[in-house]
Motif scaffolding. Structure first.
Motif, PDB file in Angstrom:
ATOM      1  N   VAL A   1       0.957  -1.059  -0.097  1.00 14.41           N
ATOM      2  CA  VAL A   1      -0.027   0.224  -0.007  1.00 14.41           C
ATOM      3  C   VAL A   1       0.995   1.188  -0.038  1.00 14.41           C
ATOM      4  O   VAL A   1       2.051   1.287   0.858  1.00 14.41           O
ATOM      5  N   MET A   2       0.674   2.078  -0.752  1.00 14.19           N
ATOM      6  CA  MET A   2       1.224   3.553  -0.839  1.00 14.19           C
ATOM      7  C   MET A   2       0.112   4.676  -0.457  1.00 14.19           C
ATOM      8  O   MET A   2      -0.944   4.779  -0.875  1.00 14.19           O
ATOM      9  N   ASP A   3       0.702   5.403   0.507  1.00 14.44           N
ATOM     10  CA  ASP A   3      -0.079   6.498   0.788  1.00 14.44           C
ATOM     11  C   ASP A   3       0.663   7.807   0.337  1.00 14.44           C
ATOM     12  O   ASP A   3       1.824   8.294   0.605  1.00 14.44           O
ATOM     13  N   MET A   4       0.315   8.622  -0.804  1.00 11.99           N
ATOM     14  CA  MET A   4       1.193   9.448  -1.824  1.00 11.99           C
ATOM     15  C   MET A   4       1.232  10.804  -0.940  1.00 11.99           C
ATOM     16  O   MET A   4       2.100  11.451  -1.216  1.00 11.99           O
ATOM     17  N   ASN A   5       0.359  11.058  -0.025  1.00  9.67           N
ATOM     18  CA  ASN A   5       0.584  12.185   0.801  1.00  9.67           C
ATOM     19  C   ASN A   5       0.417  11.959   2.353  1.00  9.67           C
ATOM     20  O   ASN A   5      -0.849  12.171   2.900  1.00  9.67           O
ATOM     21  N   ALA A   6       1.223  11.457   2.853  1.00 10.56           N
ATOM     22  CA  ALA A   6       0.971  10.729   4.264  1.00 10.56           C
ATOM     23  C   ALA A   6       0.780  11.692   5.327  1.00 10.56           C
ATOM     24  O   ALA A   6       0.388  11.075   6.591  1.00 10.56           O
ATOM     25  N   GLU A   7       1.141  12.932   5.332  1.00 12.60           N
ATOM     26  CA  GLU A   7       1.018  13.831   6.544  1.00 12.60           C
ATOM     27  C   GLU A   7       1.866  13.358   7.476  1.00 12.60           C
ATOM     28  O   GLU A   7       3.027  13.181   7.491  1.00 12.60           O
ATOM     29  N   PHE A   8       1.002  12.898   8.753  1.00 11.26           N
ATOM     30  CA  PHE A   8       1.791  12.381   9.886  1.00 11.26           C
ATOM     31  C   PHE A   8       1.652  10.976   9.999  1.00 11.26           C
ATOM     32  O   PHE A   8       2.027  10.330  11.117  1.00 11.26           O
ATOM     33  N   GLY A   9       1.360  10.261   8.978  1.00 14.88           N
ATOM     34  CA  GLY A   9       1.252   8.695   8.987  1.00 14.88           C
ATOM     35  C   GLY A   9       0.126   7.921   9.798  1.00 14.88           C
ATOM     36  O   GLY A   9      -0.172   6.901   9.965  1.00 14.88           O
ATOM     37  N   GLY A  10      -1.018   8.970   9.757  1.00 16.34           N
ATOM     38  CA  GLY A  10      -2.304   8.328  10.348  1.00 16.34           C
ATOM     39  C   GLY A  10      -2.941   7.332   9.682  1.00 16.34           C
ATOM     40  O   GLY A  10      -3.475   6.351  10.366  1.00 16.34           O
ATOM     41  N   PHE A  11      -2.823   7.364   8.466  1.00 17.74           N
ATOM     42  CA  PHE A  11      -3.581   6.294   7.505  1.00 17.74           C
ATOM     43  C   PHE A  11      -2.873   5.022   7.901  1.00 17.74           C
ATOM     44  O   PHE A  11      -3.386   3.995   8.079  1.00 17.74           O
TER      45      PHE A  11
END
Length: 562
Positions: free
Chosen positions: A418-428
């Motif tokens: 899984v990739m989070d392209m805009n992770a901010e602080f990693g909450g996802f």
């Protein structure tokens, strides 16, 4: 003197009359047109808007030629040849900046492509048609990296330093290190990432990196197995991670010249290791007295190499905590104060970076390596954003629960990479881990993008025991095609709308998502509608959904290719 007029011959006179009869009416016609144009609104020139680069509104996207099946835009061997081999610079990122080099077509899947094995079966097996590279089987046959049996690859867990199996290798390491207290690791020169696979049994999340080299697709093998990996090399620029990221860094015969260039690459390991973190080296020159014949190396050469390594580790204030069999383990200090005093009594003066002239230690995107030591800051000197994790966690629990309703098999092993392209602080990613979903997440923090107020959030992501990287989404990611099952893009298109074209980002997403993978695109309504026009032109089946949040300005585009 008077000029006499001499009449032209009859034939020439007739020709002149013909020319005049032709030119005069044409000139009169053009004059009338000009007069009309300058007085009529029909021909008035009005300012036109700039060219809409989102050309998907006017056409559909075609597939690239079959030789693009495994194309990596920023690691293209044809482009790499334009750059020098020295210090492996050729193997760094060299991205196409404009057409015709820039990708404008869709990467085709290989002939006979099959859905990868589900996790955890994928850790041990992969379909040959998905990564059709038999060269690695033959080249590393004696080291038991990978075997080809029928229509599939098997990964028995061998490696250059552990031909009899990685589990025994890691078990030996566990006698030297407190593995249960290590959360994140970096494996340099990872092969097919068997070391990272074995560390999962200890709850350690490992980022495996290797360059694109003659070992065809080693990083692609790792990702096909469902293991975190990306293309990367120690060369001129820093690795794309902030300082103090990993609890452990590992090299098993990774062929990195650690003592060259004033120990530049070992200093880079010092930058990315957390205070108290461990550096593990196996292979030459460790335990050279026993192994120099097997390595085919001169004993004196290996002795000198180890001596230089020990000197450099001492300058870095590292303490050697173990050397046994094939391993040597050093530990980075928690602070530099005691070490500096000790070295000065020995007449040594470690070279610390200058805070005013050397780049920010967290900078990791096209930033040249520094041949100096970054001082470990005291806690009161760290400047990081304040994050209310309680509020952030509630938000992401709500969102991930909704994603689970949208993708029924999210919890059940269908999605692994899984990739989070805009992770901010990693909450996802943190919420996915909290909910025990059988996935790992590549947390990407965009750099140099308008509107990204959290561009220094990657250190916090690593502090949470997660992994990730810096990235500019106007370029291609350092991975092979078809390597992610699920891509989460929250606000990414709004962030880049004034920097590069929607189509460029979506073509890259198409390149790296698996054929039966999924995309969750979350953004402002008007932006999502534009994105859907492009995904429709790419022949993706997209569904528009409400965001589920109180903010009605946002909506979700779900692309589920299953």
């Amino acid at each position: 003197m008077k000029m006499a007029w001499v009449p032209l011959p009859q034939s020439q006179n007739l020709n002149l009359r013909s020319i005049l009869l032709c030119v005069f009416p044409c000139s009169l016609f053009l004059y009338l047109i000009y007069s009309y144009a300058t007085s009529s609104s029909v021909f008035t020139i009005t300012p036109q808007p700039l060219l809409d680069l989102d050309y998907s509104r006017h056409t559909t996207f075609e597939f690239c030629a079959s030789n693009y099946t495994n194309y990596c835009p920023c690691h293209d061997p044809r482009r790499q040849k334009r750059f020098p081999k020295a210090r492996m610079f050729r193997k760094e990122r060299h991205c196409p900046q404009s057409p015709p080099d820039r990708l404008t077509c869709l990467i085709p899947r290989p002939v006979g492509y099959k859905t990868p094995f589900p996790w955890p079966q994928s850790k041990d097996s992969a379909w040959f048609t998905n990564v059709p590279f038999p060269k690695l089987v033959n080249y590393k046959k004696s080291q038991n990296w990978v075997r080809l049996e029928g229509d599939r690859f098997l990964f028995p867990g061998g490696g250059t330093s552990f031909p009899d199996g990685v589990n025994g290798y890691v078990h030996s390491l566990s006698r030297l290190l407190p593995l249960p207290h290590i959360r994140t690791a970096l494996d340099v020169g990872c092969g097919v990432a068997s070391f990272g696979a074995a560390l999962m049994d200890y709850g350690i999340l490992t980022m495996s990196i290797a360059p694109s080299d003659e070992h065809e697709g080693q990083v692609q093998f790792a990702l096909e197995r469902g293991l975190p990996a990306m293309l990367g090399v120690l060369s001129i620029h820093r690795l794309p991670f902030p300082s103090s990221s990993f609890d452990m860094a590992h090299c098993s015969r990774c062929l990195v010249p650690w003592t060259d260039n004033d120990g530049l690459y070992l200093r880079e390991m010092d930058r990315i290791l957390r205070p108290g973190g461990y550096w593990v080296l196996s292979g030459p020159p460790i335990n050279w007295r026993v192994n120099y014949n097997a390595w085919g190396r001169e004993a004196k050469e290996l002795e000198k190499e180890q001596s230089m390594l020990e000197e450099l580790a001492m300058e870095l204030c590292w303490e050697k905590v173990a050397e046994s069999d094939q391993f040597a383990v050093w530990q980075k200090p928690l602070n530099h104060m005691g070490c500096i005093h000790k070295l000065k009594t020995w007449g040594r003066h470690p070279k610390f970076c200058n805070s005013s002239s050397d780049p920010d230690p967290h900078a990791g995107w096209y930033t040249e390596m520094s041949a100096c030591i970054f001082a470990i800051p005291e806690e009161k000197d760290t400047h990081r954003p304040r994050v209310n994790f309680d509020e952030d966690n509630r938000r992401w629990r709500r969102r991930v629960s909704r994603y689970g309703e949208m993708l029924k098999s999210l919890c059940c092993g269908r999605y692994r990479n899984v990739m989070d392209m805009n992770a901010e602080f990693g909450g996802f990613a943190a919420t996915m881990a909290e909910m025990k979903y059988p996935v790992w997440v590549m947390n990407v923090v965009p750099v140099d993008a308008k509107g990204n107020i959290n561009n220094n959030s990657l250190p916090i992501i690593f502090e949470r025991g997660l992994i990730g990287t810096y990235m500019d989404w106007c370029e291609a990611f350092s991975t092979y095609p078809r390597t992610y099952d699920l891509i989460h893009a929250c606000g990414i298109f709004s962030m880049y709308k004034d920097k590069c074209d929607i189509s460029d980002i979506l073509i890259e997403m198409h390149r790296i998502v698996r054929p039966k993978g999924a995309l969750i695109i979350r953004d402002d309504r008007d932006v999502v509608m534009r994105v859907k026009e492009t995904t429709d032109a790419m022949r993706w089946n997209g569904t528009l959904l409400s965001s589920g949040d109180s903010d009605e300005k946002e909506m979700i585009l779900l692309v589920d290719n299953a």
